[in-house]
Design a protein around this motif. Structure first.
Motif, PDB file in Angstrom:
ATOM      1  N   GLY A   1       0.811  -1.265   0.033  1.00 11.68           N
ATOM      2  CA  GLY A   1      -0.060  -0.085  -0.080  1.00 11.68           C
ATOM      3  C   GLY A   1       0.947   1.345  -0.007  1.00 11.68           C
ATOM      4  N   LEU A   2       2.019   1.369   0.637  1.00  7.02           N
ATOM      5  CA  LEU A   2       2.878   2.189   0.905  1.00  7.02           C
ATOM      6  C   LEU A   2       3.426   2.658  -0.514  1.00  7.02           C
ATOM      7  CD1 LEU A   2       4.317   4.463   2.541  1.00  7.02           C
ATOM      8  CD2 LEU A   2       6.075   2.753   2.952  1.00  7.02           C
ATOM      9  N   CYS A   3       3.917   1.545  -1.183  1.00  4.13           N
ATOM     10  CA  CYS A   3       4.516   1.695  -2.223  1.00  4.13           C
ATOM     11  C   CYS A   3       3.614   2.234  -3.567  1.00  4.13           C
ATOM     12  CB  CYS A   3       5.191   0.548  -3.046  1.00  4.13           C
ATOM     13  SG  CYS A   3       6.677   0.150  -1.878  1.00  4.13           S
ATOM     14  N   VAL A   4       2.251   1.678  -3.575  1.00  4.16           N
ATOM     15  CA  VAL A   4       1.279   2.212  -4.461  1.00  4.16           C
ATOM     16  C   VAL A   4       1.095   3.715  -4.282  1.00  4.16           C
ATOM     17  CG1 VAL A   4      -1.341   2.228  -4.993  1.00  4.16           C
ATOM     18  CG2 VAL A   4      -0.073   0.262  -4.501  1.00  4.16           C
ATOM     19  N   GLY A   5       1.603   4.424  -3.250  1.00  2.00           N
ATOM     20  CA  GLY A   5       1.624   5.805  -2.947  1.00  2.00           C
ATOM     21  C   GLY A   5       2.257   6.501  -3.887  1.00  2.00           C
ATOM     22  N   ILE A   6       3.126   5.754  -4.845  1.00  2.00           N
ATOM     23  CA  ILE A   6       3.902   6.467  -5.897  1.00  2.00           C
ATOM     24  C   ILE A   6       2.848   7.259  -6.937  1.00  2.00           C
ATOM     25  CG2 ILE A   6       3.475   4.387  -7.554  1.00  2.00           C
ATOM     26  CD1 ILE A   6       5.950   4.980  -8.906  1.00  2.00           C
ATOM     27  N   VAL A   7       1.682   6.936  -6.837  1.00  2.00           N
ATOM     28  CA  VAL A   7       0.526   7.567  -7.542  1.00  2.00           C
ATOM     29  C   VAL A   7       0.185   9.074  -6.934  1.00  2.00           C
ATOM     30  CG1 VAL A   7      -0.719   5.367  -7.889  1.00  2.00           C
ATOM     31  CG2 VAL A   7      -1.407   6.874  -6.072  1.00  2.00           C
ATOM     32  N   GLY A   8       0.832   9.342  -5.799  1.00  2.00           N
ATOM     33  CA  GLY A   8       0.662  10.804  -5.441  1.00  2.00           C
ATOM     34  C   GLY A   8       1.590  11.659  -6.238  1.00  2.00           C
ATOM     35  N   ALA A   9       2.520  11.064  -7.157  1.00  2.00           N
ATOM     36  CA  ALA A   9       3.448  11.938  -7.930  1.00  2.00           C
ATOM     37  C   ALA A   9       2.527  12.064  -9.522  1.00  2.00           C
ATOM     38  CB  ALA A   9       4.736  11.207  -8.205  1.00  2.00           C
TER      39      ALA A   9
END
Length: 429
Positions: free
Chosen positions: A350-358
């Motif tokens: 889930g933390l790595c899916v946070g890439i979508v924040g960029a």
């Protein structure tokens, strides 16, 4: 000196109290609006039984119910394009407030709708109509919110602002999950089917009107105010200019939207059901693990946006895609043999899916201000309608061949992320 001039002449100023207020109100409104859009999926089974004939086969009822859910996705491009058109011509704030109002009304109405037993065929028709209006509203909200916050903060904080807003949107999914859990805990299945299913929708309507009230305190973006003062607004249909002059930006934005939509759909929305059906994880544990992953996703969105400000989006997508590839592969591969790793590995993924924040950091910079809302909205909503709708079907079809289908699909996304990251790095973006 005006605020617009200050922004132009001092681009390196720190974030002000006004900036933080704008970010907070925008993220909170986005969370409440996304809750309204997503709550339907948590009660799809109950709604299907109440709004379609009792003698309808279960598979057909479920298909029609999810068809109504999908109609919200299909309505996104039209709603987004119309609102973006007026957002580029009349102002960001007007459309930013209108989108949340258009979400609150149908959500409230859905909680008050009579069922099939009461009005027959009109019940699913009215439900479909409300869902289409919701889709049009969310189509304007997400791109409008990214444009709104990015044009308020200093240029060097664009990534942080967009990442924070995206974290707010993902928090809306968590809020929906928690409310659904609470309703199913407090009420028996009979009570839920009788009346309690209405509570989350009525709450959503109240949330929406509260968010409309909060947005009264926001101001028009300095960028739009400056264009208005200079009489530099689009002289032709904004979308026409986008399609003619910014095709490269459209392709880039659509690829990034594929990464964003499929990452959320596969890892966050589909995985809890797969945990229960394929790996026999209890509904309670799968929901708890999913909630933890969403919390880490929200943190990851803010982190990815902030890192894009500092190191550039190219590096963030390259490193982030490799991290997502490794974590998701480890997560799905461990499920059959290491159930004890469910929580930590799901949280890490889930933390790595946070890439979508960029993702919005790149998209808002890809289009000039005069057509930014239209360009971003067209690219994002069209891609989301396509990939958001096709992803579940593709993953489900692949599951017939391998239980690792979600991992394979996410791996393809990571390859897209690496390619986009390399392109951005080479072009110093």
């Amino acid at each position: 000196m005006t605020s617009v001039q200050t922004r132009i002449e001092q681009p390196s100023r720190p974030l002000s109290r006004s900036d933080y207020k704008t970010l907070s109100l925008s993220a909170l409104g986005g969370a409440l609006e996304f809750y309204d859009f997503i709550i339907f999926v948590f009660f799809a089974t109950v709604v299907g039984k109440l709004f379609f004939p009792a003698d309808m086969p279960e598979w057909l009822r479920l298909m029609q119910t999810f068809g109504i859910f999908a109609a919200g996705y299909l309505a996104r491009p039209l709603g987004g394009i119309v609102m973006a058109h007026f957002g580029d011509l009349l102002g960001r704030k007007k459309m930013f407030t209108l989108s949340i109002f258009l979400m609150a009304v149908p959500t409230l109405v859905m909680g008050l709708l009579p069922t099939y037993a009461q009005i027959g065929l009109w019940a699913p028709i009215l439900l479909l109509l409300m869902r289409v209006i919701q889709g049009a509203a969310i189509g304007g909200e997400v791109p409008g919110a990214w444009v709104f916050v990015s044009e308020h903060v200093p240029a060097r904080n664009t990534g942080y602002a967009c990442g924070t807003l995206t974290a707010g949107l993902t928090s809306g999914i968590l809020l929906g999950s928690l409310v659904a859990t609470l309703i199913n805990t407090l009420y028996s299945p009979e009570e839920v089917a009788d009346y309690a299913w209405r509570i989350p929708f009525l709450l959503g309507g109240v949330f929406g009107f509260f968010a409309v009230y909060l947005r009264r305190w926001l101001h028009e973006t300095p960028v739009f105010a400056e264009m208005q003062a200079r009489k530099a607004l689009a002289e032709e249909l904004p979308l026409r200019a986008v399609l003619r002059d910014h095709r490269g930006a459209i392709i880039l934005s659509m690829l990034l939207t594929w990464l964003l939509s499929a990452g959320i759909v596969v890892v966050i929305l589909m995985t809890p059901a797969l945990l229960q059906s394929l790996y026999h994880v209890s509904p309670t544990d799968s929901l708890k693990a999913n909630s933890l992953a969403i919390v880490l996703l929200s943190i990851g969105c803010i982190g990815a946006g902030s890192l894009a400000d500092r190191f550039g989006a190219g590096r963030v997508f390259i490193v982030g895609s490799l991290a997502l590839l490794a974590s998701s592969w480890a997560f799905y591969h461990s499920l059959p043999t290491r159930p004890d790793l469910l929580f930590p590995l799901y949280a890490l993924t889930g933390l790595c899916v946070g890439i979508v924040g960029a993702v919005p950091y790149v998209m808002v910079k890809a289009f000039p201000p005069v057509v930014r809302f239209s360009g971003l909205s067209f690219s994002y909503n069209l891609a989301y309608a396509i990939f958001g709708g096709l992803t579940p079907m593709v993953v489900t079809a692949l599951l017939k061949f391998s239980p690792m289908a979600p991992a394979y699909y996410v791996a393809c996304l990571c390859a897209v992320g690496l390619l986009v990251g390399t392109y951005l790095l080479v072009n110093k973006r």
